[in-house]
Scaffold this motif. Structure first.
Motif, mmCIF file in Angstrom:
data_model
loop_
_atom_site.group_PDB
_atom_site.id
_atom_site.type_symbol
_atom_site.label_atom_id
_atom_site.label_comp_id
_atom_site.label_asym_id
_atom_site.label_seq_id
_atom_site.Cartn_x
_atom_site.Cartn_y
_atom_site.Cartn_z
ATOM 1 N N GLN A 4 0.854 -1.178 0.000
ATOM 2 C CA GLN A 4 0.000 0.000 0.000
ATOM 3 C C GLN A 4 0.889 1.226 0.000
ATOM 4 N N HIS A 5 0.676 2.096 -0.956
ATOM 5 C CA HIS A 5 1.557 3.262 -1.053
ATOM 6 C C HIS A 5 0.899 4.352 -1.869
ATOM 7 N N ASP A 6 1.041 5.582 -1.420
ATOM 8 C CA ASP A 6 0.501 6.722 -2.151
ATOM 9 C C ASP A 6 1.542 7.192 -3.146
ATOM 10 N N ARG A 7 1.341 6.896 -4.411
ATOM 11 C CA ARG A 7 2.335 7.222 -5.420
ATOM 12 C C ARG A 7 2.371 8.717 -5.742
ATOM 13 N N ASP A 122 3.993 0.331 3.727
ATOM 14 C CA ASP A 122 3.504 1.710 3.714
ATOM 15 C C ASP A 122 4.240 2.512 4.777
ATOM 16 N N LEU A 123 4.391 3.790 4.529
ATOM 17 C CA LEU A 123 5.239 4.656 5.335
ATOM 18 C C LEU A 123 4.751 4.746 6.775
ATOM 19 N N GLN A 124 3.463 4.925 6.975
ATOM 20 C CA GLN A 124 2.934 5.091 8.318
ATOM 21 C C GLN A 124 3.191 3.861 9.183
ATOM 22 N N SER A 125 2.977 2.688 8.641
ATOM 23 C CA SER A 125 3.197 1.460 9.403
ATOM 24 C C SER A 125 4.677 1.234 9.691
ATOM 25 N N ILE A 132 13.064 1.902 13.450
ATOM 26 C CA ILE A 132 12.961 2.417 12.092
ATOM 27 C C ILE A 132 12.507 3.871 12.134
ATOM 28 N N GLY A 133 13.349 4.773 11.710
ATOM 29 C CA GLY A 133 13.000 6.180 11.658
ATOM 30 C C GLY A 133 12.497 6.574 10.283
ATOM 31 N N LEU A 141 11.045 1.386 1.623
ATOM 32 C CA LEU A 141 10.033 1.498 0.570
ATOM 33 C C LEU A 141 10.683 1.620 -0.804
ATOM 34 N N SER A 142 11.752 2.403 -0.895
ATOM 35 C CA SER A 142 12.412 2.600 -2.179
ATOM 36 C C SER A 142 13.188 1.359 -2.598
ATOM 37 N N TYR A 143 14.130 0.941 -1.769
ATOM 38 C CA TYR A 143 15.033 -0.133 -2.157
ATOM 39 C C TYR A 143 14.430 -1.526 -1.956
#
Length: 227
Positions: A4-7, A122-125, A132-133, A141-143
């Motif tokens: 899940q990700h907001d592109r 997803d970033l929030q989780s 994890i900061g 998410l990127s790599y």
């Protein structure tokens, strides 16, 4: 788990940001450094381990430890039941072994208990996972998941802050730099772009004595124009 990700995070860059994107990708095609975790792009666990190993140490030190660590602790269940002695045997070479061992076990236990043993996409989780900061979450998410997200560490902050010094000021906020990184990020080849910024900051746009003559951004860099 379905990612899940907001592109919308990856915004098509315009103006000066376009030059950054083009020149960084061109530079990265020749100058990217070789580290073992960079051969495991698309593997969230392998990337997450690298991020924790890299905190407050050098990439060289992390390289010495990484492959052996992954071999002995190849997944979250194995990491969660690892003994402190077993972890320390690997981590002593990167320092802060007690803190890192605690961070690894807390991270693994949290993910097993709260995320069905999977690394969130997803970033929030990811931000809620112990150890994890903001930077590490975006790096995973990127790599790890191949999402167009811009991780901003001290290297990226310095490069973009210098490049847009006239508009951002001498002391830009973290949000201003993150916004610029998001605008600059290419939708395609974003992993190469992110790695290029990291390596440019480590090799060329250094904190002290930057080698501006070798920088692909020097022609339009506000910082270089003042030298």
């Amino acid at each position: 788990m379905t990612p899940q990700h907001d592109r919308r995070i990856g915004i098509v860059p315009k103006g000066k940001e376009t030059a950054v994107r083009r020149n960084i990708l061109r530079w990265a095609a020749v100058h990217l450094r070789d580290f073992p975790w960079r051969h495991r792009l698309g593997e969230p666990y392998a990337i997450l381990v690298a991020e924790i190993l890299l905190k407050r140490t050098t990439a060289t030190a992390a390289t010495d430890v990484y492959s052996g660590f992954i071999a002995d602790f190849p997944d979250l269940p194995t990491l969660a039941v690892a003994t402190s002695q077993g972890l320390h045997g690997h981590l002593v070479r990167v320092g802060l072994q007690k803190q890192r061992a605690t961070a690894f076990k807390a991270m693994a236990r949290y993910l097993l208990d709260n995320a069905c043993g999977e690394i969130p996409a997803d970033l929030q989780s990811l931000r809620r996972v112990p150890g994890i900061g903001e930077y590490s979450a975006r790096a995973v998410l990127s790599y790890g998941f191949n999402f167009p997200v811009a991780p901003v560490d001290s290297n990226v902050f310095r490069i973009l802050g210098r490049y847009r010094q006239d508009s951002l000021g001498l002391h830009p906020t973290s949000q201003a730099i993150q916004d610029m990184a998001d605008r600059t990020l290419p939708e395609k080849r974003h992993q190469v772009f992110n790695l290029g910024l990291l390596d440019l900051g480590a090799l060329v746009c250094r904190p002290v004595h930057p080698v501006c003559s070798k920088c692909p951004l020097s022609r339009s860099c506000d910082y270089r124009a003042k030298l």
